[in-house]
Design a protein around this motif. Structure first.
Motif, PDB file in Angstrom:
ATOM      1  N   PHE A 154      -5.982 -13.401  11.304  1.00 43.70           N
ATOM      2  CA  PHE A 154      -7.222 -12.728  10.896  1.00 43.70           C
ATOM      3  C   PHE A 154      -7.057 -11.207  10.748  1.00 43.70           C
ATOM      4  N   LEU A 155      -5.884 -10.772  10.322  1.00 45.03           N
ATOM      5  CA  LEU A 155      -5.606  -9.336  10.267  1.00 45.03           C
ATOM      6  C   LEU A 155      -6.132  -8.704   8.986  1.00 45.03           C
ATOM      7  N   PHE A 156      -5.992  -9.419   7.854  1.00 45.12           N
ATOM      8  CA  PHE A 156      -6.444  -8.889   6.571  1.00 45.12           C
ATOM      9  C   PHE A 156      -7.752  -9.566   6.166  1.00 45.12           C
ATOM     10  N   ASP A 157      -8.680  -8.760   5.673  1.00 47.22           N
ATOM     11  CA  ASP A 157      -9.969  -9.299   5.254  1.00 47.22           C
ATOM     12  C   ASP A 157      -9.895 -10.030   3.921  1.00 47.22           C
ATOM     13  N   SER A 158      -8.951  -9.616   3.066  1.00 50.69           N
ATOM     14  CA  SER A 158      -8.865 -10.157   1.709  1.00 50.69           C
ATOM     15  C   SER A 158      -7.558  -9.696   1.077  1.00 50.69           C
ATOM     16  N   THR A 159      -7.265 -10.227  -0.114  1.00 50.04           N
ATOM     17  CA  THR A 159      -6.078  -9.745  -0.831  1.00 50.04           C
ATOM     18  C   THR A 159      -6.267  -8.294  -1.257  1.00 50.04           C
ATOM     19  N   ALA A 160      -7.504  -7.879  -1.499  1.00 50.64           N
ATOM     20  CA  ALA A 160      -7.769  -6.481  -1.850  1.00 50.64           C
ATOM     21  C   ALA A 160      -7.419  -5.563  -0.674  1.00 50.64           C
ATOM     22  N   HIS A 161      -7.746  -6.003   0.534  1.00 45.42           N
ATOM     23  CA  HIS A 161      -7.385  -5.252   1.733  1.00 45.42           C
ATOM     24  C   HIS A 161      -5.864  -5.172   1.870  1.00 45.42           C
ATOM     25  N   LEU A 162      -5.195  -6.283   1.650  1.00 47.15           N
ATOM     26  CA  LEU A 162      -3.725  -6.293   1.690  1.00 47.15           C
ATOM     27  C   LEU A 162      -3.148  -5.301   0.690  1.00 47.15           C
ATOM     28  N   LYS A 163      -3.683  -5.292  -0.519  1.00 47.05           N
ATOM     29  CA  LYS A 163      -3.168  -4.392  -1.557  1.00 47.05           C
ATOM     30  C   LYS A 163      -3.354  -2.929  -1.159  1.00 47.05           C
ATOM     31  N   ARG A 164      -4.511  -2.611  -0.595  1.00 39.90           N
ATOM     32  CA  ARG A 164      -4.730  -1.231  -0.162  1.00 39.90           C
ATOM     33  C   ARG A 164      -3.697  -0.815   0.892  1.00 39.90           C
ATOM     34  N   ALA A 165      -3.427  -1.709   1.808  1.00 36.37           N
ATOM     35  CA  ALA A 165      -2.456  -1.403   2.863  1.00 36.37           C
ATOM     36  C   ALA A 165      -1.042  -1.241   2.276  1.00 36.37           C
ATOM     37  N   LEU A 166      -0.671  -2.117   1.357  1.00 41.21           N
ATOM     38  CA  LEU A 166       0.646  -2.004   0.729  1.00 41.21           C
ATOM     39  C   LEU A 166       0.757  -0.723  -0.079  1.00 41.21           C
ATOM     40  N   ASP A 167      -0.314  -0.389  -0.809  1.00 38.30           N
ATOM     41  CA  ASP A 167      -0.308   0.840  -1.624  1.00 38.30           C
ATOM     42  C   ASP A 167      -0.200   2.084  -0.754  1.00 38.30           C
ATOM     43  N   GLN A 168      -0.678   1.987   0.486  1.00 36.74           N
ATOM     44  CA  GLN A 168      -0.619   3.124   1.413  1.00 36.74           C
ATOM     45  C   GLN A 168       0.694   3.167   2.205  1.00 36.74           C
ATOM     46  N   GLY A 169       1.615   2.224   1.883  1.00 35.37           N
ATOM     47  CA  GLY A 169       2.947   2.291   2.488  1.00 35.37           C
ATOM     48  C   GLY A 169       3.189   1.378   3.667  1.00 35.37           C
ATOM     49  N   LEU A 170       2.440   0.288   3.788  1.00 33.83           N
ATOM     50  CA  LEU A 170       2.594  -0.627   4.920  1.00 33.83           C
ATOM     51  C   LEU A 170       4.031  -1.113   5.081  1.00 33.83           C
ATOM     52  N   PHE A 171       4.654  -1.489   3.966  1.00 35.03           N
ATOM     53  CA  PHE A 171       5.989  -2.085   4.048  1.00 35.03           C
ATOM     54  C   PHE A 171       7.071  -1.037   4.306  1.00 35.03           C
ATOM     55  N   LYS A 172       6.704   0.223   4.135  1.00 37.19           N
ATOM     56  CA  LYS A 172       7.678   1.304   4.315  1.00 37.19           C
ATOM     57  C   LYS A 172       7.719   1.826   5.746  1.00 37.19           C
ATOM     58  N   LEU A 173       6.988   1.186   6.639  1.00 42.38           N
ATOM     59  CA  LEU A 173       6.972   1.609   8.037  1.00 42.38           C
ATOM     60  C   LEU A 173       8.183   1.088   8.810  1.00 42.38           C
ATOM     61  N   GLY A 174       9.036   0.326   8.146  1.00 45.45           N
ATOM     62  CA  GLY A 174      10.238  -0.176   8.806  1.00 45.45           C
ATOM     63  C   GLY A 174      10.799  -1.438   8.197  1.00 45.45           C
ATOM     64  N   ALA A 175       9.934  -2.330   7.697  1.00 46.22           N
ATOM     65  CA  ALA A 175      10.397  -3.614   7.178  1.00 46.22           C
ATOM     66  C   ALA A 175      11.322  -3.434   5.974  1.00 46.22           C
ATOM     67  N   GLU A 176      10.944  -2.553   5.068  1.00 45.75           N
ATOM     68  CA  GLU A 176      11.746  -2.342   3.866  1.00 45.75           C
ATOM     69  C   GLU A 176      13.137  -1.812   4.209  1.00 45.75           C
ATOM     70  N   GLN A 177      13.193  -0.846   5.122  1.00 45.67           N
ATOM     71  CA  GLN A 177      14.483  -0.256   5.506  1.00 45.67           C
ATOM     72  C   GLN A 177      15.339  -1.259   6.264  1.00 45.67           C
ATOM     73  N   GLU A 178      14.729  -2.074   7.109  1.00 49.92           N
ATOM     74  CA  GLU A 178      15.483  -3.085   7.849  1.00 49.92           C
ATOM     75  C   GLU A 178      16.118  -4.100   6.904  1.00 49.92           C
ATOM     76  N   LEU A 179      15.375  -4.525   5.910  1.00 46.89           N
ATOM     77  CA  LEU A 179      15.934  -5.464   4.933  1.00 46.89           C
ATOM     78  C   LEU A 179      17.126  -4.849   4.210  1.00 46.89           C
ATOM     79  N   ARG A 180      17.015  -3.575   3.867  1.00 50.00           N
ATOM     80  CA  ARG A 180      18.103  -2.908   3.140  1.00 50.00           C
ATOM     81  C   ARG A 180      19.327  -2.689   4.028  1.00 50.00           C
ATOM     82  N   ASP A 181      19.106  -2.127   5.214  1.00 51.16           N
ATOM     83  CA  ASP A 181      20.220  -1.738   6.072  1.00 51.16           C
ATOM     84  C   ASP A 181      20.912  -2.915   6.730  1.00 51.16           C
TER      85      ASP A 181
END
Length: 333
Positions: free
Chosen positions: A109-136
């Motif tokens: 129950f973390l995201f209210d909707s796909t629109a909420h998810l998109k806002r979080a992704l656009d604000q850099g959610l995946f760049k808080l560590g997940a993206e770098q971990e996948l790369r490194d």
């Protein structure tokens, strides 16, 4: 002789108005476990491939293998890391055991909707560590992220309207995270792939499951699960990724073409998912499924009872609190 031949070829390409860099040809192998029948996820992939090949003027050729022809969902990230394939479109649930940060998308129950998810992704959610971990750690360069439609509650004998309705039932779970949440709500989770859901419902092996609407349609669950409760239990994502070494071997202009096409893929899938949800609900109703939306007060109670799963995840993942803070920041009143 070799130098003379190279010089002659270079002179020929320049005479034709083609630089040596533009004469380069790249062949990439794209693997996905998804079948073309999963249209809102498949069509954007198809358009991504066509766009890359067109915009590169044939310099890039992408060979696509779908429906798990090469690797299933659990094998995609290891295959990409090894360089057995060049591109995969993995669903975050499958590699979440290896990359715990990916469980952010199946926390309860973390995201209210796909629109909420998109806002979080656009604000850099995946760049808080997940993206770098996948790369490194896994040599996986993230090209884009796009959603599945939200996980909802399918049930066989009675609707799920409250936390009390979850208690005591056998649930087919998809990951350790949703299993933990179901346990906190008093349910009995058992891990089960979507291919087994129909028979499990039909034979009474399970009482309920949280799954996207697309899964229910693709697996004909409307024939065996007659109740559907809308709760936005979780919103998984498909992560379009390319092998790091392959990516770094590409010239900048081809990287730019691929990046732009990946962004278009993300936007298209968001649009298709939003359109799909309304169509899917109509189809369920036509099939005789009873649809209800869990009331806000009941959702709040479910969130409260499953908060421990979120807290546990936050302590295990680097920057865990920052992920949650950004999600709250992008939540609309």
């Amino acid at each position: 002789m070799k130098k003379a031949l190279t010089a002659a070829l270079t002179a020929c390409t320049l005479a034709l108005g083609i630089s040596p860099a533009h004469a380069q040809e790249v062949e990439l192998t794209f693997s996905t476990y998804l079948p073309p029948a999963y249209e809102y996820a498949w069509k954007p992939i198809e358009n991504f491939v066509q766009t890359v090949e067109k915009e590169s003027q044939g310099r890039i050729k992408i060979n696509v293998f779908h429906s798990g022809q090469l690797f299933d969902g659990y094998e995609e990230l290891p295959a990409l890391s090894r360089g057995d394939v060049d591109i995969v479109n993995m669903t975050s649930t499958y590699p979440s055991g290896t990359v715990p940060a990916l469980n952010i998308f199946t926390l309860p129950f973390l995201f209210d909707s796909t629109a909420h998810l998109k806002r979080a992704l656009d604000q850099g959610l995946f760049k808080l560590g997940a993206e770098q971990e996948l790369r490194d750690t896994h040599d996986a360069v993230v090209l884009g992220l796009a959603p599945w439609d939200p996980y909802e509650f399918y049930s066989r004998k009675a609707p799920i309207n409250s936390a009390a309705d979850i208690k005591g039932k056998v649930w087919a779970s998809t990951s350790s995270m949703d299993a933990r949440a179901l346990q906190l709500l008093g349910g009995s989770p058992t891990g089960m792939p979507s291919s087994e859901l129909y028979l499990a419902f039909d034979r009474g092996v399970i009482d309920a499951t949280p799954r996207p609407l697309l899964t229910g349609i693709g697996r004909n669950l409307y024939e065996v699960a007659k109740y559907l409760s809308i709760a936005n239990f979780g919103i998984d994502v498909s992560v379009l990724t390319i092998n790091r070494k392959k990516w770094e071997s590409l010239p900048p202009d081809l990287q730019e073409i691929i990046s732009k096409a990946a962004h278009q893929r993300d936007e298209e899938q968001f649009e298709r998912v939003n359109a799909f949800v309304g169509q899917a609900l109509q189809r369920y109703e036509q099939a005789g499924v009873t649809i209800n939306r869990v009331e806000p007060a009941q959702l709040a109670e479910m969130r409260q009872q499953t908060q421990a799963a979120i807290d546990e995840w936050s302590k295990q993942v680097e920057n865990g609190p920052a992920y949650l803070e950004l999600i709250e920041k992008t939540r609309q009143p």
